[in-house]
Each structure stands twice: as structure tokens, then as C-alpha cells.
Design an enzyme around this catalytic site. Structure first.
Site, mmCIF file in Angstrom:
data_model
loop_
_atom_site.group_PDB
_atom_site.id
_atom_site.type_symbol
_atom_site.label_atom_id
_atom_site.label_comp_id
_atom_site.label_asym_id
_atom_site.label_seq_id
_atom_site.Cartn_x
_atom_site.Cartn_y
_atom_site.Cartn_z
ATOM 1 N N GLU A 57 -9.948 3.098 -2.510
ATOM 2 C CA GLU A 57 -10.728 3.979 -1.342
ATOM 3 C C GLU A 57 -11.145 5.117 -1.332
ATOM 4 O OE1 GLU A 57 -7.719 3.935 1.624
ATOM 5 O OE2 GLU A 57 -6.668 2.732 0.287
ATOM 6 N N ASP A 111 -15.032 1.494 -1.261
ATOM 7 C CA ASP A 111 -15.095 0.947 0.065
ATOM 8 C C ASP A 111 -16.994 1.039 0.060
ATOM 9 O OD1 ASP A 111 -15.550 1.160 3.325
ATOM 10 O OD2 ASP A 111 -13.412 1.736 3.575
ATOM 11 N N HIS A 161 -0.415 3.543 -0.324
ATOM 12 C CA HIS A 161 -0.822 5.236 0.744
ATOM 13 C C HIS A 161 -0.648 6.330 -0.080
ATOM 14 C CE1 HIS A 161 -2.575 5.841 4.597
ATOM 15 N NE2 HIS A 161 -3.169 4.632 4.800
ATOM 16 N N ASP A 171 0.786 -1.207 -0.049
ATOM 17 C CA ASP A 171 0.239 0.056 -0.231
ATOM 18 C C ASP A 171 1.146 1.745 0.223
ATOM 19 O OD1 ASP A 171 -1.881 1.722 0.272
ATOM 20 O OD2 ASP A 171 -2.520 1.176 2.092
ATOM 21 N N GLU A 195 -0.704 -0.809 -4.691
ATOM 22 C CA GLU A 195 -2.124 0.083 -3.561
ATOM 23 C C GLU A 195 -1.846 1.542 -4.149
ATOM 24 O OE1 GLU A 195 -5.212 0.388 -0.408
ATOM 25 O OE2 GLU A 195 -4.462 -1.503 -0.882
ATOM 26 N N HIS A 220 -11.988 -2.557 -0.086
ATOM 27 C CA HIS A 220 -11.882 -1.588 0.704
ATOM 28 C C HIS A 220 -11.595 -1.689 1.667
ATOM 29 C CE1 HIS A 220 -9.997 1.819 3.544
ATOM 30 N NE2 HIS A 220 -9.270 1.471 3.206
#
Length: 382
Positions: free
Chosen positions: A236, A258, A185, A183, A209, A285
Site C-alpha cells: 500500500e 493501491d 500496519h 494487518d 500484511e 489495497h
């Protein structure tokens, strides 16, 4: 049947539960958790509640249209999360009314079990390797970890080497028949992501990700996609089919809506169908609470293009609480050899301990993500 009441509960460590009651005694649960902004989402849920009270809860699609669109200003994380929590609760009511799990109402199950992955934390390669080995021993065949901590816009060779060392350690721990995902992020700039991603290719991550921030998608996301053979995942921080269309066109391999943010079960099922037309897989997510996971699973068992499901059992965010808290029967989340069996209970398939939720909400929470800064004092992406 008519909706009589909408309640919300801020439940530690960082969750926002939604409860919708009816005049026939059937009630439904949803989760509108918006990490770091759950109080704001809570206010939005109550702002929308007037559109539901007194109305038939089984008109789910009509309610989704009105909740999402009647305020003129649409979309975004706060409104979409509020709609998501209410939508999940309405589907829960519908499933309980008809005596079937929600996925049965979405066309019936397309699989008998779904693969799940666990989160591991840590910065030191030995630490993440030990955590990955623990998850492997617990039966999980896939894990996810952060690619890096605070990352400078164009970081040093040493920073690149640290990421590669962590990834290599986890690959060794998981073995050739296990998987790991990284991830990013949104902490990496596009040039930084393009620098490091090709060097990760020999380790064969399941996916990377959010290599760039969603506001840089799709125009810079495509640059990363075209720079690597590693599957790229994102989603997400996207909240609708409209948001997902450009990143699907940019060539992502895995969509990650999500269910607590992207309009609930109704919209996530539509996002899954849209992704399917692009030959894109779904990995919802969900580092959140038990209701969000239960809602994700209903989508997982109805959508044919699901790859794997995130879940928060043991995640480092859940200090003082656990995914299995507030469930009357936690066995619905009994993961066996890295798989979750199809839930067969009515509605979302979980029975929430309402008394436990009310007690926890008495404590509440004010969860916030950390604020990071670069060495020069400027803001850094967390």
C-alpha cells in the site's frame, strides 16, 4: 475531443475525487485520496492539470508518461496519487467514449466475479469475534483486522498473547471455511514480527500484511518471509513497478498496490503483470471511496492473478459517510456471499452523483491519522 477542465473535491470522510471534463460532454471521475495528505495531493492534481487541458484524453499512456516523468523529480505518494486520480478519470472517459467498461479495454474479463473482504475493528477478543460473526452472517467469507495497537519495539509476552487471542477468536468465528488476514500496519519491528509470526501459523491466516515498514523492505522483509509459512503481503506504500520489484524478489506472496496511490489503473495493471512473473497474487489495497473501489474492480477483472479485493463498506474510518454515498446506483457494489459481480457499465462502471459530491465538498474534510507515542514519550507507528 479535448480536455477542458480538471476539478477536485475533498469529500468527507477523507476522500479526494477528481473530475475531468471534455469539450464533447464526456467526463471522467478518479480518486486521488492520500490519507492524511489529501490537501497536498489536491494541489499536485492542479499542478499537473496544465499538462492535460487542451489535449486528447484518449492518449492515456502518453499522458501517464508525461504526468509521471516530465517534472524531473518523480514518484512518491503525493505525485503518484495525483497521477492516479487523473489516470482513472482518463480511463473512465475512454470507457464511456467507446461504450464499454475499462476492463474490456484492458483485454476483456478473466473472471465473472471477484471475492471481497471486510474490515473489522476492536481490541477485545470477544469484540472482534462478534464483529467477524456479523460479517460472516452478512455473507462475507473473509475479514481483516489489525494485528495489534501501539506496539513497542520488543513488546511483552502479554502483548504477544493479546494478538494471538484476537486472531484465535476471529479464526473461531470465521470457521475452517472462512479466512482472516492480519494487518501489522508497519507497527512491528523486524525482531518483534519474527517473534510473533511463527506463533500465528496454527491459525492459518490468509496473509499477514505489512509486517515491517516499507523503508525496511526488502532487506528486513525477506527475514520475515523466511521466518514463516504464512503468506506475506505488502504494497500500500509502494507506488510503482520499480518499488515493487525488490519486495517481489524478497519473496512476498501477495502484492497490494493501491489504485489511488500507485499511478492509477495504468500502473497497477503493470504491477499485476510484474507480480504474475513472480507467482505472486494481487489483493489491491482499498479502504477508500467508491471511485477508488470501482477502479480497483476494473483491474481485478482484467488481471489473472487477483486473489481478493479490499473494500470499505462499514469501515471504522468512514464516520459520517459511507462507501455507497454519492452513487446514483449503489447496486454495483451489491456483495453477494462475499463476492462482487463484474460491473458492466461503461468506464469505471459507476455513475457518480455530481450534485451530491459538490454538496459534500462544501463541507470538505481535514482528516488526519492519530499520532501515537510509546510509554517513554517517543513516537510510535500508527
Amino acid at each position: 475531443m479535448r480536455v477542458t477542465r480538471v476539478e477536485t473535491f475533498l469529500v468527507p470522510p477523507r476522500w479526494l475525487f477528481v473530475h475531468v471534463s471534455t469539450d464533447e460532454g464526456v467526463s471522467g471521475w478518479g480518486e486521488a485520496t492520500l490519507e492524511g495528505r489529501s490537501h497536498t495531493a489536491q494541489a499536485a492534481v492542479h499542478d499537473l492539470a496544465d499538462l492535460l487541458v487542451g489535449r486528447d484524453p484518449l492518449r492515456i499512456e502518453d499522458h501517464w508518461q508525461v504526468l509521471s516523468k516530465s517534472g524531473f523529480y518523480r514518484g512518491g505518494p503525493v505525485l503518484s496519487s495525483a497521477v492516479a486520480g487523473l489516470d482513472q478519470a482518463l480511463w473512465d472517459i475512454a470507457g464511456k467514449t467507446y461504450g464499454v467498461p475499462v476492463h474490456q479495454l484492458l483485454g476483456g474479463p478473466v473472471r465473472d466475479r471477484v471475492r471481497v473482504y471486510s474490515w473489522i475493528g476492536g481490541d477485545d477478543p470477544a469484540e472482534v469475534a462478534d464483529s467477524a460473526a456479523e460479517q460472516r452472517a452478512a455473507g462475507f467469507t473473509a475479514v481483516k483486522l489489525n494485528a495489534a495497537g501501539r506496539t513497542s519495539p520488543l513488546d511483552t509476552t502479554a502483548a504477544v498473547d493479546r494478538t494471538l487471542a484476537r486472531a484465535a477468536a476471529v479464526r473461531d468465528a470465521m470457521g475452517p471455511d472462512g479466512d482472516f488476514a492480519l494487518d501489522f500496519h508497519g507497527r512491528f519491528t523486524t525482531p518483534m514480527a519474527r517473534r510473533i509470526v511463527p506463533e500465528l501459523e496454527p491459525l492459518r491466516p490468509l496473509f499477514i500484511e505489512e509486517p515491517v515498514l516499507p523503508e525496511h523492505s526488502p532487506h528486513r522483509l525477506r527475514d520475515v518471509v523466511e521466518a514463516t509459512t504464512i503468506p506475506v503481503a505488502t504494497g500500500e506504500r509502494l507506488y510503482s513497478r520499480t518499488d515493487f520489484l525488490p519486495v517481489l524478489q524478497a519473496g512476498i506472496a501477495v502484492a497490494q498496490p493501491d489504485v489511488a496511490h500507485a499511478g492509477g489503473i495504468s500502473e497497477c495493471r503493470r504491477i499485476a503483470a510484474l507480480a504474475e512473473t513472480f507467482d505472486v497474487l494481487l489483493a489491491p489495497h482499498c479502504p477508500l471511496g467508491p471511485i477508488a473501489l470501482a477502479a480497483c474492480l476494473q483491474v481485478d477483472f482484467a488481471a489473472p492473478n487477483v486473489l481478493i479485493q479490499e473494500q470499505s463498506l462499514g469501515i471504522h474510518y468512514n464516520t459520517g459517510a459511507d462507501l455507497l454515498d454519492h452513487l446514483v446506483d449503489p447496486s454495483v457494489f451489491a456483495f453477494t456471499d462475499g463476492w462482487c459481480a463484474r460491473p458492466t457499465g461503461p468506464g469505471l462502471g459507476v455513475q457518480i452523483d455530481e450534485a451530491a459530491v459538490r454538496r459534500a465538498a462544501g463541507t470538505g474534510h481535514r482528516w488526519r491519522g492519530p499520532v501515537w507515542r510509546h510509554p517513554d514519550g517517543s513516537f510510535a507507528e500508527w
